[in-house]
Scaffold this active site. Structure first.
Site, PDB file in Angstrom:
ATOM      1  N   ILE A  26       1.512  -1.098  -0.229  1.00  0.00           N
ATOM      2  CA  ILE A  26      -0.209   0.222  -0.193  1.00  0.00           C
ATOM      3  C   ILE A  26       0.726   1.357   0.452  1.00  0.00           C
ATOM      4  O   ILE A  26       2.524   1.308   0.846  1.00  0.00           O
ATOM      5  CB  ILE A  26      -1.098   0.104   0.824  1.00  0.00           C
ATOM      6  N   CYS A  27       0.297   2.341  -0.580  1.00  0.00           N
ATOM      7  CA  CYS A  27       0.845   3.879  -0.664  1.00  0.00           C
ATOM      8  C   CYS A  27       2.337   3.535  -1.562  1.00  0.00           C
ATOM      9  O   CYS A  27       2.445   3.879  -2.802  1.00  0.00           O
ATOM     10  CB  CYS A  27       1.385   3.944   0.959  1.00  0.00           C
ATOM     11  N   SER A  28       3.502   3.946  -1.081  1.00  0.00           N
ATOM     12  CA  SER A  28       4.337   4.604  -1.391  1.00  0.00           C
ATOM     13  C   SER A  28       4.717   1.952  -1.497  1.00  0.00           C
ATOM     14  O   SER A  28       5.910   2.168  -2.926  1.00  0.00           O
ATOM     15  CB  SER A  28       5.971   4.327  -1.141  1.00  0.00           C
ATOM     16  N   HIS A  49       0.548   4.507  -3.717  1.00  0.00           N
ATOM     17  CA  HIS A  49       0.285   6.090  -4.046  1.00  0.00           C
ATOM     18  C   HIS A  49       0.836   7.616  -4.910  1.00  0.00           C
ATOM     19  O   HIS A  49       1.258   7.427  -5.957  1.00  0.00           O
ATOM     20  CB  HIS A  49       1.274   6.804  -2.427  1.00  0.00           C
TER      21      HIS A  49
END
Length: 465
Positions: free
Chosen positions: A381-383, A402
């Site tokens: 998730i995200c970066s 992200h």
């Protein structure tokens, strides 16, 4: 020590705003609350055009991951106290801490226990900044109480915290509570008198019918209350707006990737395969200095609520890590001990600094490569989808990430979706999409019914089918 029944995890409730008095409505991206206090200035809601779902190799907008609002916006310093104790709900505590610090608040996390380390409701081990006894002579702009059981009882029974909060309320300063804390902590202290309040549905019977409301957020004078883990982002942003103003709250909401309900698809799935096990699934969550605490804690908390065996492992030399917004989290083991077992899923939390350190871990790289070779499940998730990409684990896979790192993925990128599942790989945008991400994992493992039951316990709106 008090306890609650399993209804705390999956209570029956209805989500309706029930103001008994005229109120003002404040609107932020994906945020609204009711207030019996007079409003200051009310700006028009941000206009958003209906999105069109598209796939491309570049995002339409890039947002920073960890830049606090205070570095770009001139706002006065605000001091905030977040007390924690044995059994505090970790999602509520960490989201409060993370969001308020992103807004530029000086947040003190204080333990009401004899020691700084506490084990939270879902088993996450958090380390406070200080003991509550050191806070007696300090003046705070806001005191915010997370819920959870027996965490709310531990806060209630702390005489020092009671004295600090009572004096704070007497001075007409802002205070707030979420989940069980409004009913279990503030009510016995007499700090909800003549105020409309809301709380977790499992504790509604403790409130006076006349003063109880069923809105996700209720502002009554200096007191703000909220319902549960699933309303924590709204609760924290409401407090940010009261401390710093609407413009800062909107800026932080954008940083958190908060969006209107219809702006992004909840989930999109490709190359569908079943994730089924004849036993309790075992999940590895690697963490590092700089990992995002909101994502770590939310994934761990939700998976454990769904009865998943979760192992948190540090890639650092110590089991204690300092997350992106300064929260101290203690892992169960070092990553060097993780290869002793086989995991059904490996999930990487985000955070720029954390993702970089996860990428450098040779042991984690080996585990991920083995996970792919064995046909087991992994995600990020995200970066951290960028970590999977660097290790060659997103080849011919659709994914999201992200906005600030999504252009680094050379595979087919899916924009306009919070969570993307491609076979046995799952990815998500980050921060405010983490609850959807964790629930998507639960749904794939156990079915929609289990995910919906967990969502109800969180007081998180989730589709019926």
């Amino acid at each position: 020590m008090e306890s609650v029944s399993s209804s705390f995890l999956s209570p029956s409730f209805t989500l309706k705003t029930f103001p008994s008095k005229p109120f003002s409505s404040f609107t932020l991206p994906s945020l609204s609350y009711t207030s019996t206090a007079s409003a200051s200035t009310s700006a028009s809601p941000q206009q958003r055009s209906k999105p069109t779902k598209k796939r491309s190799s570049k995002p339409s907008k890039t947002l920073p991951l960890t830049t606090p609002t205070s570095t770009t916006t001139s706002v006065p310093s605000k001091k905030v106290l977040v007390p924690i104790g044995l059994g505090t709900e970790e999602m509520e505590a960490v989201i409060l801490i993370g969001v308020l610090r992103r807004a530029g608040a000086d947040v003190t996390v204080a333990s009401v226990e004899p020691q700084l380390e506490i084990e939270a409701y879902g088993g996450t081990r958090l380390v406070a900044d200080t003991s509550i006894s050191t806070c007696c002579d300090q003046v705070f702009d806001l005191i915010a109480l997370p819920g959870g059981m027996p965490g709310s009882v531990r806060l209630r029974d702390c005489e020092i915290l009671k004295q600090i909060t009572s004096k704070h309320a007497e001075d007409k300063r802002l205070y707030g509570a979420i989940c069980a804390a409004p009913a279990v902590t503030l009510l016995p202290w007499g700090l909800t008198r003549r105020k409309q309040i809301t709380c977790h549905p499992a504790f509604n019977d403790k409130l006076s019918t006349f003063w109880a409301v069923k809105s996700n957020i209720q502002v009554s004078g200096e007191l703000t209350t909220s319902r549960g883990p699933g309303t924590s982002f709204e609760f924290a942003l409401c407090l940010v707006e009261q401390l710093f103003g609407e413009s800062v709250a909107k800026e932080v909401a954008e940083l958190l990737l908060m969006c209107a309900a219809d702006e992004y698809l909840r989930k999109e799935e490709f190359n569908k395969v079943e994730w089924s096990f004849d036993r309790m699934p075992r999940v590895l969550i690697p963490i590092a200095n700089g990992s995002d605490e909101i994502e770590i804690v939310t994934i761990v908390d939700i998976l454990r609520r769904a009865k998943v065996d979760v192992v948190v492992a540090s890639v650092e030399k110590s089991t204690q890590i300092v997350a992106s917004q300064g929260t101290k989290i203690i892992a169960e083991k070092l990553i060097s001990n993780a290869p002793e077992e086989i995991y059904d899923l490996i999930i990487l939390p985000g955070g720029v600094g954390g993702a970089e350190r996860l990428q450098k871990s040779r042991i984690l790289k080996k585990l991920l490569k083995e996970q792919e070779a064995a046909g087991r499940i992994y995600g990020a998730i995200c970066s951290s989808p960028a970590v999977l990409h660097k290790h060659g684990l997103l080849k011919e896979k659709r994914a999201t990430a992200h906005p600030s790192v999504i252009s680094k993925l050379t595979n087919e990128v899916v924009n306009g979706t919070k969570v993307v599942v491609d076979g046995k790989v799952i990815t998500s945008r980050g921060l405010a999409t983490v609850t959807d991400f964790a629930l998507a994992i639960v749904s794939k493992l156990f079915g929609h019914g289990r995910a919906r039951s967990v969502a109800e316990g969180l007081v998180f709106e989730y589709p019926k089918s």
